[in-house]
Design a protein around this motif. Sequence first.
Motif, PDB file in Angstrom:
ATOM      1  N   ASN A 191       0.887  -1.157   0.000  1.00  0.00           N
ATOM      2  CA  ASN A 191       0.000   0.000   0.000  1.00  0.00           C
ATOM      3  C   ASN A 191       0.927   1.209   0.000  1.00  0.00           C
ATOM      4  OD1 ASN A 191      -1.723   2.116   0.531  1.00  0.00           O
ATOM      5  ND2 ASN A 191      -2.330   1.424   2.562  1.00  0.00           N
ATOM      6  N   TYR A 222      -2.343  -7.409   2.748  1.00  0.00           N
ATOM      7  CA  TYR A 222      -3.060  -7.535   1.463  1.00  0.00           C
ATOM      8  C   TYR A 222      -2.769  -8.877   0.778  1.00  0.00           C
ATOM      9  CZ  TYR A 222      -3.964  -2.613   2.162  1.00  0.00           C
ATOM     10  OH  TYR A 222      -4.392  -1.419   2.701  1.00  0.00           O
ATOM     11  N   LYS A 252      -8.473  -6.055   5.757  1.00  0.00           N
ATOM     12  CA  LYS A 252      -8.616  -5.856   4.311  1.00  0.00           C
ATOM     13  C   LYS A 252      -9.213  -7.081   3.654  1.00  0.00           C
ATOM     14  CE  LYS A 252      -6.497  -2.103   5.252  1.00  0.00           C
ATOM     15  NZ  LYS A 252      -6.903  -0.743   5.033  1.00  0.00           N
ATOM     16  N   SER A 253      -8.592  -8.248   3.857  1.00  0.00           N
ATOM     17  CA  SER A 253      -9.016  -9.467   3.166  1.00  0.00           C
ATOM     18  C   SER A 253     -10.461  -9.831   3.502  1.00  0.00           C
ATOM     19  CB  SER A 253      -8.105 -10.628   3.561  1.00  0.00           C
ATOM     20  OG  SER A 253      -8.001 -10.696   4.979  1.00  0.00           O
ATOM     21  N   TYR A 311     -12.265  -6.770  -6.494  1.00  0.00           N
ATOM     22  CA  TYR A 311     -11.191  -5.769  -6.568  1.00  0.00           C
ATOM     23  C   TYR A 311     -10.514  -5.791  -7.940  1.00  0.00           C
ATOM     24  CZ  TYR A 311     -11.610  -4.588  -1.639  1.00  0.00           C
ATOM     25  OH  TYR A 311     -12.090  -4.144  -0.430  1.00  0.00           O
ATOM     26  N   GLY A 336      -3.758  -5.698  -4.046  1.00  0.00           N
ATOM     27  CA  GLY A 336      -4.151  -4.644  -3.112  1.00  0.00           C
ATOM     28  C   GLY A 336      -5.434  -3.921  -3.494  1.00  0.00           C
ATOM     29  N   MET A 337      -5.609  -2.763  -2.875  1.00  0.00           N
ATOM     30  CA  MET A 337      -6.890  -2.046  -2.986  1.00  0.00           C
ATOM     31  C   MET A 337      -6.740  -0.641  -3.534  1.00  0.00           C
ATOM     32  SD  MET A 337      -8.588  -3.202   0.651  1.00  0.00           S
ATOM     33  CE  MET A 337      -8.907  -1.499   0.916  1.00  0.00           C
TER      34      MET A 337
END
Length: 410
Positions: A191, A222, A252-253, A311, A336-337
């Motif tokens: 990130n 992540y 997150k996950s 995502y 990731g995001m």
Amino acid sequence: MSKRMNAIAKAPFTGRISQLAQRLAGADGGGVWEVHERACEMAARGEPVCLLSIGDPDLPTLPSTIAAAIDSLERGRTHYAPGRGELSLRRTIADIETRSSGKPCDPDEIVIFPGATNAIYSVLACLLDAGEEVVVAEPMYVGYQGLFDALGVRGVSFALDPARGFALDTALVQAAVTAQTRVIMLNTPGNPAGNMIGAGQLRELADWCLARDIWLVCDEVYSMITFEEAHTSLRKAATVLDNIVLVDGLSKSHAMTGWRLGWTVSARPLADRLLDFTSSTIFGCCQFVQDAAAHALTNDEDYIAGVRDEYRRRRDYVCQRVAAIRGLDCEVPAAGMFVMVHVADTGLDGLAFAEALLAQGQVSVLPGVGFGASCRDYVRISLTQSVAAMAPAFDRIETFVATLENELHD
Ligand SMILES: Cc1ncc(COP(=O)(O)O)c(C=O)c1O
């Protein structure tokens, strides 16, 4: 009243605060959150703002995880938990680690914390003294700086290469190390850049650190949100586990940011020190949250596949829209995001771009400078809104950038 009492009563209250509190006063990553906070205020006033600035997933927690928490509460699981964490959860995590790394993991090598942030804080507190150095990549996750400041340790950065998808160059990591370095802190998948570090580099760094008495800490929150290639954990890559620490969590996950659940995996001697530290500062995590976490981690195959697909869909959409807007440019993140978008060709740096976009287009993005000075020409776009919600926001971004282009060429 005696003369002395009078003097005491009149003494001004200086309200002295600790150096730690002073170091943290106003710590907000150099004003990067101001755009986000302004956007939240606009949203609270009912303005149609699209928030693409924060990494809090919009996806719901798995419903059966919520049911597991309720069941646990109804069973009276509302008391103090063991300092290391509930054995059932640590067994679950140790089994996952054993399977994914191919190396046996004992539940006593796991310590549970209220979120990865607290896990990282605890690890750094156990490994560094004030004034010592932690080597970290730039762009760097904005949350690390506050932890360094709290502990009075120095973050020394090395650059990831934006031209190669923010790839890590092992030689640059090694060059950043000094006699004061106690820890090298990695974050893969990263990130904000969505970069991944390969097994070969992780192994090389782990061996290199071991030979120099340096700890290698890897934040892998992540790890489950990868798009083309599967994540390789530091624990799987390393040949010797004595000097490595892995940090992970459910925020997150599993879209569980508010549940506050993270953990560390390390060799037993450090796990015991982490137990001392967390017993003194946290005194155990919620029993019912840990029961729900154990459920989440054993019933998540379909859920995680769905999260990953969603995502990926959002990443593809954002990258395709960015590519179609003259003046914007991005690398396609591997995981990731987030998507880092280069905005310098619009004539603005990331901070000016984010401020003007919010004011004129009602879309909030995070100025890249929060991830390090080298990212000042970027903004970070979060993939925490559906494609349907992002579509009108990107229409507004397109209009906004076109206006800038016109101004630039007028
Ligand atoms: C790289 C990284 N590590 C840690 C965290 C914090 O995780 P947690 O919510 O478990 O404290 C975040 C949150 O954005 C993150 O991006």
